[in-house]
Design a protein around this motif. Structure first.
Motif, mmCIF file in Angstrom:
data_model
loop_
_atom_site.group_PDB
_atom_site.id
_atom_site.type_symbol
_atom_site.label_atom_id
_atom_site.label_comp_id
_atom_site.label_asym_id
_atom_site.label_seq_id
_atom_site.Cartn_x
_atom_site.Cartn_y
_atom_site.Cartn_z
ATOM 1 N N TRP A 185 1.651 15.176 2.239
ATOM 2 C CA TRP A 185 1.464 13.734 2.088
ATOM 3 C C TRP A 185 2.802 13.038 1.843
ATOM 4 O O TRP A 185 3.042 11.946 2.348
ATOM 5 C CB TRP A 185 0.496 13.452 0.940
ATOM 6 C CG TRP A 185 0.187 11.989 0.827
ATOM 7 C CD1 TRP A 185 0.503 11.152 -0.186
ATOM 8 C CD2 TRP A 185 -0.481 11.184 1.796
ATOM 9 N NE1 TRP A 185 0.055 9.877 0.079
ATOM 10 C CE2 TRP A 185 -0.541 9.874 1.290
ATOM 11 C CE3 TRP A 185 -1.044 11.463 3.053
ATOM 12 C CZ2 TRP A 185 -1.128 8.833 1.992
ATOM 13 C CZ3 TRP A 185 -1.630 10.413 3.747
ATOM 14 C CH2 TRP A 185 -1.666 9.115 3.214
ATOM 15 N N HIS A 241 -8.404 9.704 -3.678
ATOM 16 C CA HIS A 241 -8.107 8.506 -2.895
ATOM 17 C C HIS A 241 -6.849 8.704 -2.064
ATOM 18 O O HIS A 241 -6.767 8.302 -0.892
ATOM 19 C CB HIS A 241 -7.953 7.329 -3.845
ATOM 20 C CG HIS A 241 -7.918 5.996 -3.170
ATOM 21 N ND1 HIS A 241 -8.652 5.713 -2.037
ATOM 22 C CD2 HIS A 241 -7.229 4.858 -3.466
ATOM 23 C CE1 HIS A 241 -8.435 4.462 -1.674
ATOM 24 N NE2 HIS A 241 -7.569 3.936 -2.509
ATOM 25 N N LEU A 242 -5.853 9.328 -2.650
ATOM 26 C CA LEU A 242 -4.595 9.612 -1.960
ATOM 27 C C LEU A 242 -4.822 10.519 -0.751
ATOM 28 O O LEU A 242 -4.372 10.237 0.360
ATOM 29 C CB LEU A 242 -3.628 10.274 -2.939
ATOM 30 C CG LEU A 242 -2.236 10.624 -2.414
ATOM 31 C CD1 LEU A 242 -1.401 9.377 -2.205
ATOM 32 C CD2 LEU A 242 -1.535 11.554 -3.399
ATOM 33 N N GLN A 290 0.827 -1.207 0.000
ATOM 34 C CA GLN A 290 0.000 0.000 0.000
ATOM 35 C C GLN A 290 0.859 1.253 0.000
ATOM 36 O O GLN A 290 0.537 2.240 -0.675
ATOM 37 C CB GLN A 290 -0.923 0.008 1.220
ATOM 38 C CG GLN A 290 -1.899 1.188 1.240
ATOM 39 C CD GLN A 290 -2.835 1.181 0.057
ATOM 40 O OE1 GLN A 290 -3.636 0.260 -0.105
ATOM 41 N NE2 GLN A 290 -2.756 2.199 -0.782
ATOM 42 N N ARG A 339 2.069 1.781 -3.479
ATOM 43 C CA ARG A 339 0.986 2.290 -4.318
ATOM 44 C C ARG A 339 0.763 3.784 -4.041
ATOM 45 O O ARG A 339 0.553 4.568 -4.972
ATOM 46 C CB ARG A 339 -0.300 1.502 -4.067
ATOM 47 C CG ARG A 339 -1.500 2.036 -4.845
ATOM 48 C CD ARG A 339 -2.719 1.154 -4.682
ATOM 49 N NE ARG A 339 -3.891 1.785 -5.249
ATOM 50 C CZ ARG A 339 -4.179 1.810 -6.544
ATOM 51 N NH1 ARG A 339 -3.365 1.243 -7.406
ATOM 52 N NH2 ARG A 339 -5.277 2.397 -6.980
ATOM 53 N N ASP A 340 0.819 4.169 -2.778
ATOM 54 C CA ASP A 340 0.650 5.581 -2.435
ATOM 55 C C ASP A 340 1.765 6.429 -3.052
ATOM 56 O O ASP A 340 1.516 7.527 -3.558
ATOM 57 C CB ASP A 340 0.646 5.763 -0.920
ATOM 58 C CG ASP A 340 -0.641 5.275 -0.280
ATOM 59 O OD1 ASP A 340 -1.608 4.989 -1.018
ATOM 60 O OD2 ASP A 340 -0.684 5.189 0.965
ATOM 61 N N ARG A 341 2.984 5.922 -3.015
ATOM 62 C CA ARG A 341 4.103 6.666 -3.607
ATOM 63 C C ARG A 341 3.912 6.809 -5.124
ATOM 64 O O ARG A 341 4.167 7.875 -5.689
ATOM 65 C CB ARG A 341 5.418 5.953 -3.317
ATOM 66 C CG ARG A 341 5.878 6.050 -1.870
ATOM 67 C CD ARG A 341 7.277 5.478 -1.695
ATOM 68 N NE ARG A 341 7.737 5.578 -0.330
ATOM 69 C CZ ARG A 341 8.218 6.686 0.223
ATOM 70 N NH1 ARG A 341 8.305 7.810 -0.490
ATOM 71 N NH2 ARG A 341 8.616 6.700 1.487
ATOM 72 N N THR A 377 1.077 6.738 -6.742
ATOM 73 C CA THR A 377 -0.028 7.659 -7.000
ATOM 74 C C THR A 377 0.409 9.098 -6.781
ATOM 75 O O THR A 377 0.058 9.996 -7.555
ATOM 76 C CB THR A 377 -1.219 7.328 -6.082
ATOM 77 O OG1 THR A 377 -1.626 5.980 -6.301
ATOM 78 C CG2 THR A 377 -2.400 8.249 -6.382
ATOM 79 N N LEU A 393 4.330 9.899 3.988
ATOM 80 C CA LEU A 393 4.797 8.637 3.420
ATOM 81 C C LEU A 393 6.231 8.344 3.867
ATOM 82 O O LEU A 393 6.577 7.196 4.175
ATOM 83 C CB LEU A 393 4.720 8.671 1.900
ATOM 84 C CG LEU A 393 3.318 8.776 1.285
ATOM 85 C CD1 LEU A 393 3.410 8.731 -0.236
ATOM 86 C CD2 LEU A 393 2.413 7.664 1.792
ATOM 87 N N ARG A 452 -6.718 8.980 2.272
ATOM 88 C CA ARG A 452 -5.855 8.196 3.140
ATOM 89 C C ARG A 452 -4.957 9.093 3.978
ATOM 90 O O ARG A 452 -4.465 8.679 5.028
ATOM 91 C CB ARG A 452 -5.009 7.215 2.315
ATOM 92 C CG ARG A 452 -5.810 6.038 1.784
ATOM 93 C CD ARG A 452 -4.889 4.911 1.340
ATOM 94 N NE ARG A 452 -4.017 5.300 0.243
ATOM 95 C CZ ARG A 452 -4.350 5.206 -1.035
ATOM 96 N NH1 ARG A 452 -5.541 4.771 -1.382
ATOM 97 N NH2 ARG A 452 -3.502 5.559 -1.972
#
Length: 246
Positions: free
Chosen positions: A207, A172-173, A87, A90-92, A94, A211, A176
């Motif tokens: 963000w 979505h980013l 996850q 995926r966040d990175r 995105t 992360l 979260r």
């Protein structure tokens, strides 16, 4: 060791230590003849491991990982850890995609990316599957003004084009990251209009910091878990280098 000894190291209450034991985050304790709990270095290491897992994977996942270890289900614990890393990656990815979109907006002054690289139109089900959310979530984002999908004039079905998909990934980013829908809607409107992007840049920087902090927390948690596994005398830990985090 007493509950107070474990609690003092982390600035928590002795009741919290007892609750963690009750919930399976710490191994069971033995008791003296008078009924007092006896804590050992293994309990102290378990507490360090659990508390380090919380900022890395969240409270729920941290508890699930510790419970898996205590029922001798190492693979289950590792799957939970792998999911957390997946996850984060995926966040990175995105975040990088959104930064690329912002670069296009800043350089070109419009709210679209290169059409030749644009993804195909998605249905609501396809986009929900892509983001790993429910269709109801996408409808909520539409109600909040974050998404504005086109409608088929005959069937009324939603169609999400490249800019809609970009906005959905961004929403979505930020969700979260703890941002409210009203705030996300404001930023998405800035993307569409290619106006002042100061708020957008601040949100992305914030963000990115989150992360990075989470990634570092995962490294810390791995060290504490490695030490705890050696105290549990788990066979898989025998090949690990010795560590004694404090």
């Amino acid at each position: 060791m007493r509950p107070f000894d474990l609690a003092r190291e982390h600035g928590i209450s002795t009741q919290a230590v007892r609750n963690y034991e009750r919930d399976g985050f710490l191994p069971p304790t033995k008791r003296t003849a008078s009924g007092y709990r006896i804590y050992t270095e293994a309990h102290a290491a378990a507490l360090r491991a659990f508390l380090s897992l919380v900022p890395a994977y969240g409270h729920a996942a941290a508890g699930q990982i510790m419970n898996a270890l205590h029922r001798d289900a190492l693979d289950d614990a590792l799957v939970l850890i792998d999911r957390g890393h997946s996850q984060l990656l995926r966040d990175r990815e995105t975040l990088e995609a959104v930064r690329t979109a912002v670069d296009h907006l800043t350089a070109e002054g419009d709210a679209t990316t290169d059409a030749s690289a644009a993804p195909a139109t998605r249905t609501i089900g396809e986009l929900a599957h892509q983001l790993r959310v429910t269709p109801a979530t996408l409808r909520n984002w539409e109600d909040a003004g974050i998404l504005t999908p086109a409608r088929d004039p005959v069937t009324g079905h939603r169609g999400y084009g490249p800019s809609d998909i970009r906005d959905a990934e961004f929403a979505h980013l930020l969700r979260r990251g703890g941002y409210l829908l009203d705030h996300i809607s404001t930023v998405v409107r800035q993307i569409r209009t290619a106006g002042d992007t100061d708020t957008l840049a601040t949100a992305l920087d914030d963000w990115h910091h989150k992360l990075t902090t989470q990634g570092l927390a995962m490294l810390t948690a791995a060290t504490h878990l490695s030490h705890y596994l050696t105290l549990l005398h788990h066979p898989a830990a025998q090949a690990l280098p010795p560590v004694r985090p404090r």
